[in-house]
Design a protein around this motif. Sequence first.
Motif, short mmCIF file in Angstrom:
data_model
loop_
_atom_site.label_atom_id
_atom_site.label_comp_id
_atom_site.label_asym_id
_atom_site.label_seq_id
_atom_site.Cartn_x
_atom_site.Cartn_y
_atom_site.Cartn_z
N UNK A 16 0.80 -1.23 0.00
CA UNK A 16 0.00 0.00 0.00
C UNK A 16 0.83 1.28 0.00
N UNK A 17 1.91 1.30 0.76
CA UNK A 17 2.72 2.52 0.79
C UNK A 17 3.32 2.83 -0.58
N UNK A 66 0.58 4.25 -2.84
CA UNK A 66 0.29 5.67 -2.61
C UNK A 66 1.40 6.53 -3.21
N UNK A 69 1.25 9.44 -6.06
CA UNK A 69 1.82 10.78 -5.88
C UNK A 69 2.74 11.12 -7.03
N UNK A 73 10.04 9.62 3.38
CA UNK A 73 10.34 8.56 4.32
C UNK A 73 9.49 8.63 5.58
N UNK A 125 6.53 9.77 5.93
CA UNK A 125 5.10 9.52 5.75
C UNK A 125 4.87 8.13 5.18
N UNK A 126 5.56 7.85 4.07
CA UNK A 126 5.29 6.61 3.35
C UNK A 126 6.40 5.59 3.54
N UNK A 127 7.21 5.75 4.57
CA UNK A 127 8.26 4.79 4.90
C UNK A 127 9.14 4.44 3.71
#
Lengths: 332, 377
Positions: free
Chosen positions: A136-137, A140, A144, A216, A218-220
């Motif tokens: 999922x990350x 997203x 973006x 990093x 936010x979305x690792x």
Amino acid sequence: MVDTIIVPLLKIAVLINALLVSVTFLVLMERKVIAWAQSRLGPMRAGPYGILQALADPIKLILKEDITPAKADKYVFTLAPIMSLVPALVAFAVIPFGPDPFYYISDINVGLLFILSVTSIGVYGIILGGWASNSKYPLLASLRASAQLISYEIAVSMTLVSVILTAGTLSLVGIVEAQLESGIWFGFVQPVAFALVFIGGLAETNRVPFDLPEAETELTGGFHTEYSGMRFSLFFLAEYANIIVISAVVAILFLGGWLRPFPNVAALSFLDVVPAWIWFIGKIFVFLYVFIWLRATLPRYRYDQLMSLGWKLFIPIAIGNLVLTAIAKVAF
Amino acid sequence: MTLGAPRVSTDNFAPGELVLNMGPQHPSTHGVLRIVLKLDGERVVDADCVIGYIHRGVEKLCENRDWTQIILLTDRIDYVAAATNNLGYVEAVEKLMQVEVPRRARYLRTVLAELQRIASHCLWLGTHAMDIGAMTVLLYAFREREFVLDLFEEFCGARLTYNSMRVGGLPLDIPPGWDDKVLSFCDLMEGKLNEYETLLTNNRIWLQRTRNVGVISGEEATSLGLCGPPLRGSGVSRDLRKDEPNAAYSEFDFDVPLGTHGDTYDRYLIRMDEFRESIRIIRQAVEGLPEGPVMGKVPRLLKPPAGETYHAIESPKGELGYFLVSDGKSTNPYRFRVRPPSFCNLQGLKRLVTGHLVADVVALIGTIDIVLGEVDR
């Protein structure tokens, strides 16, 4: 035979190797400059002042286990990092390091268009990588990346048109020669375009403050969350190779490429002692430094803010700049 | 706030909605907080915090230790503000036993608590800015936090979990020259605060990322039970240092910064002002430090009379309360309960993040300044 095949191939080999080596040292430079900005020392263990860190990092990345997630789309997952890196390297085919043909691989008459189209392909690597990870990350992040691509690419292309109008050519060699003829770097003629293209370049290379697809905190890690080992390092190489491409393009378009400062002032001709390609690389370094400096200083935009920045601010300014340039071109 | 299955409804998905599991190993959840987010694109539709990943049973543990041993366990509750936790606990026991604390000890406790506030706020500032992408602030804030830790190390030998107070006063007087070092740290910190503010306060990106993010009105913040800077950010004047002064706060002159909009930027400004107010308090306390003993008259073995007490102080994160019950017979508390500000503030997170983007979620976790050790205990 020698002139058409062997010499270009040699040049390509030298260029790609030089580029990859300089990428590893760019990473070291980034770590060092950010460390100094943050009152740290940065890498100090590998070699004197940590210089060998530039070798240690790639060796570590190559030796890491290369994991493919069980539910990933395996072919696309492998293809994505390659798609990200290759365009960044291909873009260098048209970048002139000096005035005569020895210093570039080819000078095609649509050089700028070539660079624009090739670097846009690089974004597909990010989009596909995020999609193929089946996580999922990264998903997203790839959303973006697509939104970001649309938001800045239009403004940058529109701005470049005004530069092309000023120079009267799309060839990168031609653009530098046009600056030699007019006796002034286009950065002074087109300051607005200069700023827009540089900011667009930040967005294109996913750098702070537009590092949304990575983000990093936010979305690792964003699109490369699921990547490891060599495939991750390809993404890594691509990011830094792209930074060098953007810096080179901005240097060519706005700071006169290989030209020395005030190329037509004879009193400064002692500056010609420094070879043209060194002027060019020095200018690239100025931009690389600014890229790193910004990373140490600025927070990150939110992606809706990047979109509104692109659509509501950059595009109108780019159109206005284009119209003004056209009027000036016709009037004078 | 659940310990079982997250309460985000997973049926009735609209097109474009997904459930995203954030944490407990996410870099920006400040420890082991897990948030289950229901997203529409990147917009948060629903959220649920799952806690308990660092639950150590501190409260139950404390009920099996004697009253002095508990002090070192309170260090581990909010481990970035250990001295404040010590202070809350020892004052609660003193209230229960009605012990008189020497004036010098109360002054020094105030200094320690305010130094701790600066250290805790440094950590908040660094991580909050880092979450929003400004990574240099983290290193700068930690650089100054080191000075506070050095001061604590010189005072009590430890840098993180201090065990720095005793029922009835302090274990030791300050080492010679320590007060001058504290004053010179105050001068240094004032300059460094301006340095942080140069990087953030008027930064356009910082403003865009924090203005109108997580807006909450004063009434709503009160009804959600928020405390500390998140409550004062909404304009509610509630600071226990003023309202129910403990230690020596009633003898010092300081202001309580209040926000007006109740957004993330206001909460940021408030904490930046709190740095300055803390420096003001420390200066007054150190300059007016009275002579005398640092330990009151307390029996060697503490055995408070039967009864119960609740004592709350203003920790860097909000209202930190201790509820203690003594049966009057044994040497350990019958009941030990903490009212942790982080836990109460975390209740507001769902309300704050709903309707915002994923990028704002990390900003809002930062703005309520939680420590998971304190949430789970």
